[in-house]
Every structure is written in C-alpha cells, then in structure tokens.
Scaffold this motif. Structure first.
Motif, short mmCIF file in Angstrom:
data_model
loop_
_atom_site.label_atom_id
_atom_site.label_comp_id
_atom_site.label_asym_id
_atom_site.label_seq_id
_atom_site.Cartn_x
_atom_site.Cartn_y
_atom_site.Cartn_z
N ASN A 1 -12.46 -14.68 -31.62
CA ASN A 1 -11.38 -15.81 -32.05
C ASN A 1 -10.04 -15.43 -31.41
O ASN A 1 -9.54 -14.47 -31.91
N ALA B 1 -6.72 -23.71 -36.06
CA ALA B 1 -7.55 -24.66 -34.97
C ALA B 1 -6.66 -25.35 -34.05
O ALA B 1 -7.03 -25.76 -32.90
N ARG C 1 -20.36 -27.03 -19.25
CA ARG C 1 -20.82 -27.81 -20.48
C ARG C 1 -21.81 -28.75 -20.16
O ARG C 1 -22.82 -28.76 -21.00
N SER D 1 -5.55 -23.55 -31.33
CA SER D 1 -6.33 -22.95 -30.46
C SER D 1 -6.61 -24.20 -29.49
O SER D 1 -6.81 -24.22 -28.37
N SER D 2 -6.24 -25.59 -29.93
CA SER D 2 -6.41 -26.76 -29.24
C SER D 2 -5.26 -26.65 -28.18
O SER D 2 -5.34 -26.99 -27.12
N ASN E 1 -19.97 -25.75 -27.60
CA ASN E 1 -19.19 -26.00 -26.46
C ASN E 1 -17.71 -25.07 -26.49
O ASN E 1 -17.32 -24.86 -25.40
N PHE E 2 -17.35 -24.92 -27.68
CA PHE E 2 -16.23 -24.55 -27.74
C PHE E 2 -16.21 -22.73 -27.20
O PHE E 2 -15.50 -22.25 -26.57
N GLY F 1 -9.16 -30.14 -31.45
CA GLY F 1 -10.55 -29.84 -30.73
C GLY F 1 -10.67 -30.75 -29.43
O GLY F 1 -9.34 -30.98 -28.79
N SER F 2 -11.74 -31.01 -28.96
CA SER F 2 -11.83 -31.72 -27.79
C SER F 2 -11.33 -33.13 -27.55
O SER F 2 -11.14 -33.57 -26.38
N ASN G 1 -7.81 -31.32 -26.49
CA ASN G 1 -7.54 -29.92 -25.65
C ASN G 1 -7.88 -30.30 -24.01
O ASN G 1 -7.73 -29.19 -23.61
N CYS H 1 -17.57 -37.43 -27.50
CA CYS H 1 -17.34 -36.04 -28.10
C CYS H 1 -17.02 -36.69 -29.68
O CYS H 1 -16.28 -37.73 -30.01
N ASP H 2 -17.31 -35.72 -30.66
CA ASP H 2 -16.78 -36.01 -32.00
C ASP H 2 -15.37 -36.08 -32.05
O ASP H 2 -14.65 -35.58 -30.96
N VAL I 1 -16.26 -16.13 -32.64
CA VAL I 1 -16.45 -17.53 -32.50
C VAL I 1 -17.96 -17.98 -32.21
O VAL I 1 -18.34 -18.95 -32.58
N ASP J 1 -12.51 -34.48 -34.15
CA ASP J 1 -12.08 -33.57 -35.32
C ASP J 1 -10.71 -33.87 -35.72
O ASP J 1 -9.97 -34.03 -34.78
N1 CTP Z 1 -13.06 -23.90 -33.54
C1 CTP Z 1 -12.62 -22.49 -33.91
N2 CTP Z 1 -13.74 -21.52 -34.13
C2 CTP Z 1 -15.24 -22.16 -33.99
C3 CTP Z 1 -15.47 -23.32 -33.98
C4 CTP Z 1 -14.39 -24.21 -33.59
O1 CTP Z 1 -11.86 -22.32 -33.84
N3 CTP Z 1 -15.98 -21.24 -34.41
C5 CTP Z 1 -12.07 -24.89 -33.65
C6 CTP Z 1 -11.47 -24.99 -32.14
O2 CTP Z 1 -10.34 -25.18 -31.93
C7 CTP Z 1 -12.61 -26.17 -31.53
C8 CTP Z 1 -12.40 -27.14 -32.88
O3 CTP Z 1 -12.50 -26.08 -33.86
O4 CTP Z 1 -12.00 -26.78 -30.54
C9 CTP Z 1 -13.33 -27.93 -33.00
O5 CTP Z 1 -14.50 -27.49 -33.10
P1 CTP Z 1 -15.97 -28.37 -32.33
O6 CTP Z 1 -16.03 -29.81 -32.74
O7 CTP Z 1 -17.02 -27.35 -32.73
O8 CTP Z 1 -15.40 -27.94 -30.70
P2 CTP Z 1 -14.87 -29.10 -29.65
O9 CTP Z 1 -13.70 -27.99 -28.93
O10 CTP Z 1 -14.11 -30.37 -30.19
O11 CTP Z 1 -16.09 -29.26 -28.56
P3 CTP Z 1 -17.06 -30.66 -29.00
O12 CTP Z 1 -16.84 -31.70 -27.68
O13 CTP Z 1 -18.65 -29.95 -29.01
O14 CTP Z 1 -16.83 -31.14 -30.12
#
Ligand code: CTP
Ligand code: MG
Length: 555
Positions: free
Chosen positions: A459, A314, A339, A317-318, A358-359, A212-213, A216, A223-224, A467, A226
């Motif tokens: 997705n 996931a 964002r 996708s990152s 955000n995604f 995730g973020s 990526n 940010c959290d 998504v 993951d």
């Molecule tokens: N993801 C996905 N489908 C979704 C939600 C999330 O495939 N419906 C995957 C994406 O790869 C995303 C990751 O899970 O980057 C982490 O999700 P999330 O924490 O919601 O998004 P982030 O991209 O990390 O953004 P944020 O900064 O808001 O945490």
C-alpha cells in the motif's frame, strides 16, 4: 440540446482524443492546458462539491418538454447547467447559479399526500415533477435527449474496436468509450451532496466526498461510488486553546477508540439513510470490516454506494492516482485496457473475493510504467522529494506527503506506443517473480516480500499493508497464464493487424478486440459467447488462429 456540451477540459486534461498516439517531447515539463489550469485535486474537488450544493435531482415524466421545464424552474433563479438521463425513469440534474435559488425552490415544493400510506416529511433535493394542470408538457416533442450513464456491452465494444485501424486506436477508443463523462461525475458529486444533507442533521458542517475511481481518473461508467464522510472540517475541532486564561470546549460522548467512534457514527447515519433517505435502498451496515462502511443502492442515479468515514488515506491515494493518470495520456489508456481485459476474463469481479481488484491492477500498471528502461512515471519517493511545505501530510502516523504542483515534475523522453506498452505489460507480468518479490510504487522497484501472500503489492501510504492480501494462489496463476497467452497472441501477426475487412463491415475481432474474446469459437461472431464453455488456453489460441487464417483466405 441545450446543455449537452461535454466539458472539453475534462477530455483535454485526460487526453482522450482518438487521434493517433502522440509521442512526448523530450524531458517535457508537465502542463495541463485546460480551464482547470494547474488546479490541485482538492481545488477541483471543492469546486465540484460547491456546484453540487447548488443542484437538484428531479424525476420527470418521460415526455418532458425541456424548454417549458427550464422556464418553469428558472422562476427560482438562473440555471447554470441541466442534463437528462434515464435510470428507472427520466431524471434531470439542474444546477442553479446561486444557492439562494434552492430556498425559493424548496418554498414552492410540496410534500406529497398519498392515500393509505404515510410519508417521512424530509425535504431533500430529490424531487418529482408533477403536471396536474392543463400545461402540455409533451408539446408534440419526443423525450428529452438523455446522457448515457452506463457503458456499452462488451460484445458491442469488441465490434467497435474491430473497426479501428491500429491497436493504438483501439486502446484510445476503449478509453473514450469507458471513461466517466462530465455529466456522470456531476451526478456522483450530487449524490454525495444529497447524502450530506442527511448526515448534516447531526453534523451540519460535515462534507461527503467521493473518492476511488469516481474521482481518480480511472473510473468506468457504472463503477461504484465510494464516499467519505469528512468530519475534519468541523469548525472548532482543531482550534488552539489559549496558553493561559479561560476557554470553552464542547462536552462530547467518548468512545474506546477512533474505530469505535467511526462505527457508531456510520451506524446512526446508516440508519437515517435507511429510514429517511429517498431513493436509498438495500442499506447494509458493514461495520466490522477493516474499513467500516454502509453499503446501499441509490436508485435514482443507479449507483452502488459505499459510505465510509475517517478514511483520509484512501482520499490521498485517490489524489495520487489522479496525479499519475494526468501525467501522460498513455497511463489512463493502459489502465482502462488492462482493467477491461481482466474483467472480460473474470480476473476481476464485481463480487468481493479472492480475485485481484481494480485498484491492485491499477497499481500494477503504474509500477510497470515506472519500470520501463526510460521510465514513464516517477516513483512516489521522487514525488515526495518535490513536495513543498504545504504538501506535508501525515495521517495516523503514515507519511502521505507528495508534490501537488505538477509543474515541478520533469518527465522523461519515453516514446513507446500504446501497442508496445500493452505487449510489454503482459510480458513483464508473465515473468515477474511473484513468489519472492513485492510490487512497490514508492521505490519504483520490486522489493523482497515481507510476508507469504501469493501477490504482494505494498500500500503506497500504509507500508505495512498489502493491497492484494485477498488474492489466492489460483487467482494469481490465472492472471499470469492469461498474461502469457495475451503476450503470445500480440506477437502473432494474424492477431495484431486489422483484417482487410476492417472498416468495411467485415469486422472480425483482431488486436485488443481479440484479446477481449473469452472463447475462440466466437471469433466468427460474438453472439452466444456466454453459453460456450471455456476451452484450455492452447486450444483457445489454436482455434482463434485457425479462424483468423480462414478469414484471411476468404477475404
Ligand atoms: N483502497 C485502498 N486499499 C485497498 C482497497 C482500496 O487503499 N486494499 C482505496 C483506494 O484508494 C481505492 C478506493 O479505496 O481507489 C476505493 O476502493 P475500490 O472501490 O475497491 O476501488 P476503485 O479504485 O474505486 O475501483 P472500482 O472501479 O473497482 O470501484
Ligand atoms: Mg470504487
């Protein structure tokens, strides 16, 4: 200070210089001019994981003398890197040159004995520096210089942006202010590595990877985190059995499904994190979610963590987002701005709900950049065509293949400025046929909606999934209305040129800064914005214009 140098390669790779927007050379080939060379996403990940395994996290007294601290630690071996930060106290991240140093360090580290309480004797790499002797750790020095791990308040950002001289510079400045620092990325990998030590009690060969973020390229400070518990690398898992003759295999416990297996692993690891993980608090097991997870706060780093398992799509996708973000510096700049704009207007939220995530927003920006007359980004199908044999990846029946060698990607000659792109982004989504069409970055073209959700974003790797399934009609309407308003605002000359006072202390919000203002009445000063009630959009704009005109007259 000793180690405050921020790795310039990260900045170069993601092109975050504040210099005016460069236009791209015609049909240029993508090249990364950094010490990372053309390393793939996974190579960079592996390197950072390995660095984290050689690192420790130490809580220090506020007035720690850095030199004495490093001298004391270097008796265990050479130190590659060290930086300090604050989070409910002062912490130091120390990276040794060799893993063996940690053995020596552990040998010299005591389990605390606490009166009236007992401790779980789990020897983690989260330590505390104690000074019980005559060593003067302050040495007349003030606290060590700390690296920021959180970003500035939106009001301060608005003021900062208002001092810039062009919208392009505002967008670059926002990106530079918000993006993760090299140190913050190190800390994220270190927290994953600390968690891995807990999971390794059951699965010694596992890896915990951030996704995730955090990795990526679109992560904002704060940010959290993951995390993905990767059990694929466990040796012997994919070992081919001989066609004939004797062989051995492990006896294993069986579960009804892959999902049930993931749930039980996360349940046990979650329990260990809760019971034995120092600094891990508020552990919640959310095992019934589509993607089961364990959520907790890691206090020493200040990260909100989501631990998942068996979540390889996931991870893919990152990797894809990382690749797109590195292709052209405008990609990350635009994503950060959109964002931030969405967060400022509560289009997104840190609480899960019917809002756009955000995604989703990131995918919407990527799609918009594919839809330019001269596309800035290639489609995912094109990236798949460029893939080599080693790039082939099929996860749970989904084809996740795309090119990893970025030098094979030919970019087109689009020279639009960030200002133009921001304006066009708002216009594009003001008029997008959300009621009929789905956003599809695989094809780079809108497709007919396969289902009735208000917002449909396919997705990229699981085509059957939307998504943004969670988004309701009201939230989508708010997004569209705000796009209209913002597009209109950027067309008004009053909004998009710096005021005469710019750079001289008279910094009335204009351009991107004005777009981030939630309420007109604060244009004169951003103080107290939380207390004001939101006015209807047209009133908001009228007031904002009036206030800007008055300011022009006065100056
Ligand atoms: N993801 C996905 N489908 C979704 C939600 C999330 O495939 N419906 C995957 C994406 O790869 C995303 C990751 O899970 O980057 C982490 O999700 P999330 O924490 O919601 O998004 P982030 O991209 O990390 O953004 P944020 O900064 O808001 O945490
Ligand atoms: Mg995240």
């Amino acid at each position: 200070k000793c180690f405050k140098k921020v790795d310039s390669c990260f900045q170069r790779k993601f092109g975050t210089s504040t210099a005016a927007t460069k236009t791209d050379a015609p049909n240029k080939k993508y090249t990364i001019d950094s010490k990372d060379g053309n390393k793939s996403f996974y190579t960079v990940q592996e390197e950072k994981i390995e660095q984290a395994e050689r690192s420790v996290l130490i809580s220090c007294p506020a007035k720690t003398n850095e030199k004495k601290f490093l001298n004391y630690l270097s008796r265990h071996g050479d130190i590659n890197k060290c930086f300090f930060y604050e989070s409910y106290g002062t912490y130091a991240v120390v990276e040794f040159s060799n893993k063996e140093s940690l053995v020596s360090l552990h040998e010299g580290t005591a389990i605390p004995s606490i009166n009236h309480e007992a401790t779980v004797p789990f020897k983690s790499r989260l330590l505390s520096l104690r000074n019980t002797g005559p060593v003067d750790m302050s040495n007349g020095q003030s606290a060590p210089q700390c690296q920021p791990q959180t970003t500035i308040h939106i009001n301060d950002l608005i003021q900062r942006l208002s001092k810039e001289n062009s919208i392009d510079q505002q967008i670059s400045s926002l990106t530079e202010t918000y993006q993760l620092t090299e140190e913050n990325v190190c800390l994220r990998f270190l927290v994953c590595s600390l968690l891995k030590d807990i999971a390794a009690a059951y699965f010694p060969e596992c890896t915990i990877r951030p996704f995730g973020s955090s990795v990526n390229g679109f992560g904002k400070l704060g940010c959290d985190l993951d995390m993905f518990l990767d059990l694929d690398g466990i040796s012997g898992r994919n070992l081919k059995r001989p066609k004939a003759g004797l062989s051995l295999e492990y006896q294993t416990k069986r579960s009804a499904s892959e999902r049930a297996c993931t749930q039980s692993i996360l349940s046990v690891i979650g329990e260990c994190v809760d019971q034995f993980g120092p600094g891990c608090v508020g552990v919640q097991k959310i095992l019934q979610a589509r993607c089961p997870l364990v959520r907790f706060a890691h206090q020493p780093s200040g990260f909100q963590c989501d631990l998942t398992a068996n979540n390889r799509v996931a991870m893919k996708s990152s990797e894809l987002l990382y690749l797109y973000g590195g292709l052209d510096r405008r990609v990350r700049c635009l994503v950060f701005s959109v964002r931030c704009w969405a967060r400022a207007h509560s289009i997104t939220s840190s609480i899960p709900g019917a809002w756009i995530s955000n995604f989703s927003l990131t995918v919407m920006v990527l799609f918009f950049l594919q839809r330019r007359t001269i596309p800035i980004l290639p489609t995912l199908d094109h990236l798949k065509e460029l893939a080599g044999p080693l790039d082939k990846s099929v996860i749970e029946g989904n084809d996740c293949t795309f090119v990893s060698d970025v030098t094979k990607i030919q970019l087109q000659d689009n020279t639009e400025t960030l200002e133009q792109l921001l304006q066009e982004f708002f216009e594009f989504y003001s008029t997008f046929a959300f009621n009929r069409m789905s956003i599809n970055i695989r094809k780079g073209r809108e497709q007919n909606k396969p289902e009735v959700s208000p917002l449909h974003i396919q997705n990229p790797f699981e085509p059957a999934l939307n998504v943004s399934k969670n988004v309701n009609g009201t939230q989508l309407e708010r997004f569209v209305a705000l796009c209209r308003e913002s597009a209109w605002m950027l067309q008004q000359r009053e909004f998009n040129v710096p005021h005469s006072g710019s750079g001289t202390g008279n910094n009335a919000p204009w351009g991107l800064a004005a777009l981030l203002m939630p309420s007109v009445s604060q244009v004169a000063g951003v103080k107290g914005r939380k207390k004001r009630k939101r006015e209807p959009a047209s009133e908001r704009i009228k007031g904002l214009l009036e206030s800007l005109k008055n300011r022009e007259v006065k100056s």
